[in-house]
Design an enzyme around this catalytic site. Structure first.
Site, PDB file in Angstrom:
ATOM      1  N   CYS A 138      47.934  45.816  41.289  1.00  0.00           N
ATOM      2  CA  CYS A 138      46.491  45.644  41.489  1.00  0.00           C
ATOM      3  C   CYS A 138      46.162  45.595  42.969  1.00  0.00           C
ATOM      4  O   CYS A 138      46.425  44.587  43.643  1.00  0.00           O
ATOM      5  CB  CYS A 138      46.031  44.358  40.803  1.00  0.00           C
ATOM      6  SG  CYS A 138      44.310  43.975  41.129  1.00  0.00           S
ATOM      7  N   CYS A 141      43.445  42.987  43.936  1.00  0.00           N
ATOM      8  CA  CYS A 141      43.923  41.593  43.899  1.00  0.00           C
ATOM      9  C   CYS A 141      44.798  41.284  45.112  1.00  0.00           C
ATOM     10  O   CYS A 141      44.710  40.214  45.689  1.00  0.00           O
ATOM     11  CB  CYS A 141      44.768  41.315  42.659  1.00  0.00           C
ATOM     12  SG  CYS A 141      44.134  41.985  41.143  1.00  0.00           S
ATOM     13  N   ASP A 142      45.675  42.216  45.471  1.00  0.00           N
ATOM     14  CA  ASP A 142      46.756  41.887  46.413  1.00  0.00           C
ATOM     15  C   ASP A 142      46.719  42.652  47.735  1.00  0.00           C
ATOM     16  O   ASP A 142      47.515  42.355  48.624  1.00  0.00           O
ATOM     17  CB  ASP A 142      48.116  42.153  45.739  1.00  0.00           C
ATOM     18  CG  ASP A 142      48.302  41.304  44.489  1.00  0.00           C
ATOM     19  OD1 ASP A 142      47.772  40.182  44.461  1.00  0.00           O
ATOM     20  OD2 ASP A 142      48.963  41.764  43.536  1.00  0.00           O
TER      21      ASP A 142
END
Ligand code: NAP
Length: 307
Positions: A138, A141-142
């Site tokens: 992701c 997200c990261d």
């Protein structure tokens, strides 16, 4: 347990939320069950360029998360009941369907399965141990953890190439590792990637092993599929680590239904009204065998299934 809902929807991605919207608006007594946050795959997507009405420029929908937040609010407006729980088992044959969750059993006259799909892992040694320690599925997200580091993106489809472009906001360099010498991504996405001078390509290559040092991803062995040659790519000494983002497709979340629902390659088969082979059980969204898995087709499935 005394209550029997008209409808239970499993999964609150675009398909499940749209089914909820249509069911709630039709005054069906509906329960929507989701184990995590709403949205599924789209909630972790940065850009939504191709959802009708999403527009571009200053009036665009900012992100998948924003689109989902709007859908969630719309479902609540129409009075759909919510349950945050993991579905562990289902009994779908017979007029009353039983959905077992970690919060107890719920019953209904009909069920819509909209439990979506999850990212396909590479499946190589080292991968599972390094998730969250350099390995991610992701970018939204990261991505920010890789500020000024090197990043490798695995895959050559629309998702891989779009997410690679997103990662250039953070990473010093992004290398797309693809198993062929030509991208699968559509022309418009390809062109933007080729024009991005932070993106490089490693063609004809697959990841054989991911290596950790002090618990973080620090090296990777790739194989050239044409020559068989193995190359070990090390993190820059000053960085000590790099990122690997994996975007090589999705696998349907259909294990719970395999004994009773007809499938092909683990995707649920439906007719054009989203009916499965079991009476009163419907499927919608990415879990269905279909030619195009997008938010707009998931929403369409959800609407048809609910009606
Ligand atoms: P995809 O189109 O199935 O592409 C998967 C990519 O991963 C392919 O390049 C494939 O290589 C590679 N791959 C698959 N298994 C692999 C393995 N075991 N090892 C190494 N590489 C592997 O998946 P996607 O990119 O996630 O897209 C899914 C759907 O969503 C598609 O219909 C796509 O068009 C759509 N989508 C659309 C947009 C958009 O329109 N903006 C954005 C994202 C996704 P090969 O090419 O060699 O098969």
């Amino acid at each position: 347990m005394d209550k029997i809902y008209d409808l239970i929807i499993i999964g609150a991605g675009p398909a499940g939320l749209t089914a909820g919207l249509y069911a709630g608006r039709s005054r069906l007594d509906t329960l929507l069950i989701e184990r995590g946050p709403d949205g599924g795959q789209i909630a972790i997507t940065d850009e939504i360029e191709n959802y009708p009405g999403g527009l571009s420029g200053p009036e665009k929908i900012e992100s998948g998360a924003e689109l989902i937040a709007r859908m969630t609010a719309q479902v609540a407006h129409f009075g759909v009941e919510r349950l945050s729980a993991d579905v562990t088992r289902v009994e779908l044959e017979g007029p009353v369907k039983r959905v077992h969750t970690r919060e107890g059993v719920r019953e209904s006259k009909a069920v819509i399965i909209a439990s979506g799909a999850h990212p396909r892992p590479i499946g190589c040694p080292g991968e599972a141990d390094l998730v969250g320690r350099g390995v991610s599925y992701c970018a939204t997200c990261d991505g920010s953890f890789f500020e000024d580091l090197e990043v490798y993106v695995i895959g050559g489809g629309d998702t891989a190439v779009e997410e690679a472009m997103y990662l250039t906001k953070f990473a010093r360099k992004v290398t797309i590792v693809h198993r062929r010498d030509e991208l699968r991504a559509v022309q418009s996405i390809r062109e933007r990637a080729f024009a991005n001078d932070k993106i490089e390509f490693l063609w004809d290559s697959v990841v054989e092993e991911l290596h950790g040092d002090d618990g973080v991803l620090s090296a990777m062995t790739v194989k050239n599929v044409k020559t068989g040659e193995l190359t070990r790519l090390e993190a820059d000494e000053e960085d000590g680590m790099f990122g690997v983002f994996v975007f090589i497709g999705f696998l349907p979340n259909s294990e719970l239904f395999r004994d009773v629902i007809d499938m092909e390659y683990n995707y649920i088969l439906t007719d054009e009204e989203m009916r499965t082979n079991v009476k009163g059980v419907y499927a919608a969204g990415d879990i269905r065998k279909k030619p195009l898995r997008q938010v707009v087709t998931a929403c369409s499935d959800g609407a048809i299934a609910a009606m």
